[in-house]
Design a protein around this motif. Sequence first.
Motif, PDB file in Angstrom:
ATOM      1  N   LEU A 247     -20.144   8.724  16.438  1.00 36.23           N
ATOM      2  CA  LEU A 247     -20.250   7.483  17.202  1.00 36.23           C
ATOM      3  C   LEU A 247     -20.469   7.725  18.698  1.00 36.23           C
ATOM      4  CD1 LEU A 247     -17.391   5.419  15.503  1.00 36.23           C
ATOM      5  CD2 LEU A 247     -19.799   5.581  14.860  1.00 36.23           C
ATOM      6  N   ILE A 248     -20.852   8.961  19.075  1.00 30.87           N
ATOM      7  CA  ILE A 248     -21.026   9.291  20.492  1.00 30.87           C
ATOM      8  C   ILE A 248     -22.464   9.673  20.784  1.00 30.87           C
ATOM      9  CG2 ILE A 248     -20.309  10.837  22.361  1.00 30.87           C
ATOM     10  CD1 ILE A 248     -17.633  11.145  20.926  1.00 30.87           C
ATOM     11  N   PHE A 249     -23.006  10.630  20.010  1.00 27.09           N
ATOM     12  CA  PHE A 249     -24.326  11.153  20.278  1.00 27.09           C
ATOM     13  C   PHE A 249     -25.333  10.504  19.338  1.00 27.09           C
ATOM     14  CE2 PHE A 249     -21.211  14.555  21.054  1.00 27.09           C
ATOM     15  CZ  PHE A 249     -21.378  14.708  22.418  1.00 27.09           C
ATOM     16  N   ASN A 250     -26.365   9.896  19.883  1.00 30.02           N
ATOM     17  CA  ASN A 250     -27.411   9.323  19.060  1.00 30.02           C
ATOM     18  C   ASN A 250     -28.512  10.356  18.877  1.00 30.02           C
ATOM     19  OD1 ASN A 250     -30.122   7.746  18.670  1.00 30.02           O
ATOM     20  ND2 ASN A 250     -28.458   6.403  17.997  1.00 30.02           N
ATOM     21  N   PHE A 251     -28.812  10.688  17.599  1.00 33.29           N
ATOM     22  CA  PHE A 251     -29.761  11.746  17.299  1.00 33.29           C
ATOM     23  C   PHE A 251     -31.076  11.184  16.778  1.00 33.29           C
ATOM     24  CE2 PHE A 251     -26.404  14.419  18.187  1.00 33.29           C
ATOM     25  CZ  PHE A 251     -26.714  15.755  18.016  1.00 33.29           C
ATOM     26  N   ALA A 252     -31.443   9.977  17.221  1.00 37.72           N
ATOM     27  CA  ALA A 252     -32.683   9.378  16.768  1.00 37.72           C
ATOM     28  C   ALA A 252     -33.866  10.271  17.133  1.00 37.72           C
ATOM     29  CB  ALA A 252     -32.862   8.000  17.386  1.00 37.72           C
ATOM     30  N   ALA A 253     -34.814  10.403  16.201  1.00 37.85           N
ATOM     31  CA  ALA A 253     -36.056  11.157  16.396  1.00 37.85           C
ATOM     32  C   ALA A 253     -35.809  12.641  16.615  1.00 37.85           C
ATOM     33  CB  ALA A 253     -36.862  10.582  17.567  1.00 37.85           C
ATOM     34  N   ALA A 304     -17.392  27.128  10.085  1.00 38.38           N
ATOM     35  CA  ALA A 304     -18.748  27.658   9.965  1.00 38.38           C
ATOM     36  C   ALA A 304     -19.303  28.023  11.330  1.00 38.38           C
ATOM     37  CB  ALA A 304     -19.665  26.622   9.306  1.00 38.38           C
ATOM     38  N   ASP A 305     -20.354  28.828  11.317  1.00 40.10           N
ATOM     39  CA  ASP A 305     -21.264  28.992  12.444  1.00 40.10           C
ATOM     40  C   ASP A 305     -22.558  28.282  12.057  1.00 40.10           C
ATOM     41  OD1 ASP A 305     -19.366  30.691  13.661  1.00 40.10           O
ATOM     42  OD2 ASP A 305     -20.185  32.422  12.582  1.00 40.10           O
ATOM     43  N   ILE A 306     -23.168  27.597  13.009  1.00 39.82           N
ATOM     44  CA  ILE A 306     -24.358  26.800  12.714  1.00 39.82           C
ATOM     45  C   ILE A 306     -25.478  27.211  13.665  1.00 39.82           C
ATOM     46  CG2 ILE A 306     -25.321  24.473  12.539  1.00 39.82           C
ATOM     47  CD1 ILE A 306     -22.456  23.454  12.118  1.00 39.82           C
ATOM     48  N   ASP A 307     -26.640  27.553  13.103  1.00 40.85           N
ATOM     49  CA  ASP A 307     -27.815  27.942  13.894  1.00 40.85           C
ATOM     50  C   ASP A 307     -28.939  26.945  13.645  1.00 40.85           C
ATOM     51  OD1 ASP A 307     -26.365  30.171  14.606  1.00 40.85           O
ATOM     52  OD2 ASP A 307     -27.297  31.456  13.096  1.00 40.85           O
ATOM     53  N   MET A 308     -29.512  26.440  14.732  1.00 37.46           N
ATOM     54  CA  MET A 308     -30.683  25.563  14.646  1.00 37.46           C
ATOM     55  C   MET A 308     -31.752  26.129  15.565  1.00 37.46           C
ATOM     56  SD  MET A 308     -28.794  21.804  14.524  1.00 37.46           S
ATOM     57  CE  MET A 308     -27.537  22.208  15.754  1.00 37.46           C
ATOM     58  N   PRO A 309     -32.549  27.089  15.082  1.00 40.15           N
ATOM     59  CA  PRO A 309     -33.518  27.772  15.951  1.00 40.15           C
ATOM     60  C   PRO A 309     -34.626  26.870  16.475  1.00 40.15           C
ATOM     61  CG  PRO A 309     -33.788  28.442  13.662  1.00 40.15           C
ATOM     62  CD  PRO A 309     -32.538  27.655  13.725  1.00 40.15           C
ATOM     63  N   VAL A 310     -34.965  25.813  15.734  1.00 41.05           N
ATOM     64  CA  VAL A 310     -35.954  24.830  16.203  1.00 41.05           C
ATOM     65  C   VAL A 310     -35.283  23.471  16.225  1.00 41.05           C
ATOM     66  CG1 VAL A 310     -38.175  23.727  15.776  1.00 41.05           C
ATOM     67  CG2 VAL A 310     -37.869  26.168  15.248  1.00 41.05           C
ATOM     68  N   PHE A 311     -35.130  22.940  17.445  1.00 42.56           N
ATOM     69  CA  PHE A 311     -34.467  21.649  17.628  1.00 42.56           C
ATOM     70  C   PHE A 311     -35.438  20.749  18.389  1.00 42.56           C
ATOM     71  CE2 PHE A 311     -31.567  18.506  19.229  1.00 42.56           C
ATOM     72  CZ  PHE A 311     -30.507  18.486  18.329  1.00 42.56           C
ATOM     73  N   ARG A 312     -36.039  19.811  17.666  1.00 40.03           N
ATOM     74  CA  ARG A 312     -37.059  18.950  18.251  1.00 40.03           C
ATOM     75  C   ARG A 312     -36.505  17.574  18.586  1.00 40.03           C
ATOM     76  NH1 ARG A 312     -40.008  17.139  14.903  1.00 40.03           N
ATOM     77  NH2 ARG A 312     -39.419  18.141  12.916  1.00 40.03           N
ATOM     78  N   ILE A 313     -36.945  17.030  19.695  1.00 38.44           N
ATOM     79  CA  ILE A 313     -36.738  15.618  20.020  1.00 38.44           C
ATOM     80  C   ILE A 313     -38.125  15.010  20.176  1.00 38.44           C
ATOM     81  CG2 ILE A 313     -35.835  13.957  21.670  1.00 38.44           C
ATOM     82  CD1 ILE A 313     -33.587  15.820  22.278  1.00 38.44           C
ATOM     83  N   GLY A 314     -38.456  14.105  19.269  1.00 41.90           N
ATOM     84  CA  GLY A 314     -39.835  13.656  19.190  1.00 41.90           C
ATOM     85  C   GLY A 314     -40.669  14.792  18.629  1.00 41.90           C
ATOM     86  N   GLN A 315     -41.780  15.104  19.262  1.00 39.45           N
ATOM     87  CA  GLN A 315     -42.646  16.187  18.815  1.00 39.45           C
ATOM     88  C   GLN A 315     -42.397  17.490  19.553  1.00 39.45           C
ATOM     89  OE1 GLN A 315     -44.715  15.816  16.158  1.00 39.45           O
ATOM     90  NE2 GLN A 315     -43.734  13.788  16.021  1.00 39.45           N
ATOM     91  N   ALA A 316     -41.591  17.443  20.606  1.00 41.27           N
ATOM     92  CA  ALA A 316     -41.398  18.625  21.452  1.00 41.27           C
ATOM     93  C   ALA A 316     -40.081  19.319  21.136  1.00 41.27           C
ATOM     94  CB  ALA A 316     -41.429  18.235  22.930  1.00 41.27           C
ATOM     95  N   SER A 317     -40.123  20.650  21.060  1.00 45.59           N
ATOM     96  CA  SER A 317     -38.913  21.429  20.851  1.00 45.59           C
ATOM     97  C   SER A 317     -38.198  21.633  22.178  1.00 45.59           C
ATOM     98  CB  SER A 317     -39.253  22.787  20.234  1.00 45.59           C
ATOM     99  OG  SER A 317     -38.111  23.615  20.200  1.00 45.59           O
TER     100      SER A 317
END
Length: 338
Positions: A247-253, A304-317
């Motif tokens: 309820l804090i961070f909006n992850f739209a797109a 856990a440990d969590i890796d997200m090597p490609v994190f895009r917002i819209g079309q741009a990483s």
Amino acid sequence: MTTLPTRSVPGAFPALVLALTLPSTALAEFRPMDDGAMSSVTGQAGVTIELETRVNMDRLTWTDEGSINVNGLRLSGHNDTTLDNMKLTIDIAGQNEVLDYGFSEIARRADTGVLDLAANADIADALTTYDTGAGFGKQFNSGDLVIHLGATDYGDPTSLNDYLQAVDFELAVDSITATGSEGSATLFSNVLLQGYVGPTDIVIRNGGNATRTLANGNTVSGSELQLDTHFEITNGSLDWDAADLLLIFNFAAVGIEGLQIHNRRGNDTLGHFGMASATAKLSRGTGSVSGQDGLSVHDVEFRADIDMPVFRIGQASIGSVQFTDFAITDTTLMVYGH
């Protein structure tokens, strides 16, 4: 005429019914069994199930005022192959009986010298954790139902990697959508998770009518379902189209590619063999504040440990994102209708 024994013994009535259907010559060979003899023939071995499956579901819908839809769900092995090489052992425990649990198979191999204790700190920890002195696993109480998920074939018994990657899975979801009076929205789409299932245990504890009080004051039943699982996501991707996190961070797109969930970094890796872990207990409960009866989900823990090597917002990483020693602890939920 043959006279039937009249002394009442456990299980005598079914035996009597069977006896009445037999010729008298056969009946002469039957003898009554005392309690000690009956206990010696009680089934002790449990049930083993070797499982292969593939699950497809076009749509799963939960409807209230609006609805949530899970569309195009598929559970399989890697690359849409059969989900296989799974073995379920199901036992009803006797008092203090030791049954397979967690990484007990690793402990068993270490004890016989098949695995080198010096090769990996987790191996030595498993031997300490799962060696009960009366066998390898965990000790249970009389009447506990214990379901242990492992592999039918672990491969090379000297290979730790073969053990950890014995059961592979793939979970795919086309989309998760919400529908209401204002229209519909896609929350998540193009979800694909590939990984491995480690030892997973489901225990239904026989606590009778006993209850206990949690730290937050909620009262829960002593008879509860306990879940303990290890797993690893080696490759995952999803589009987070419109959703809030806590309820804090909006992850739209947001788009995520190359997702990995494991436990190979940080300070809490011992005993997990590089796998993420989750535990929870479920039972009937009563909320201390609301007074409502419902389903209590308590003693929840996720590491856990969590890796997200490609994190895009819209079309741009925007680059890569990593979480180390990500932990959810001290979590309790009380779920009831309204």
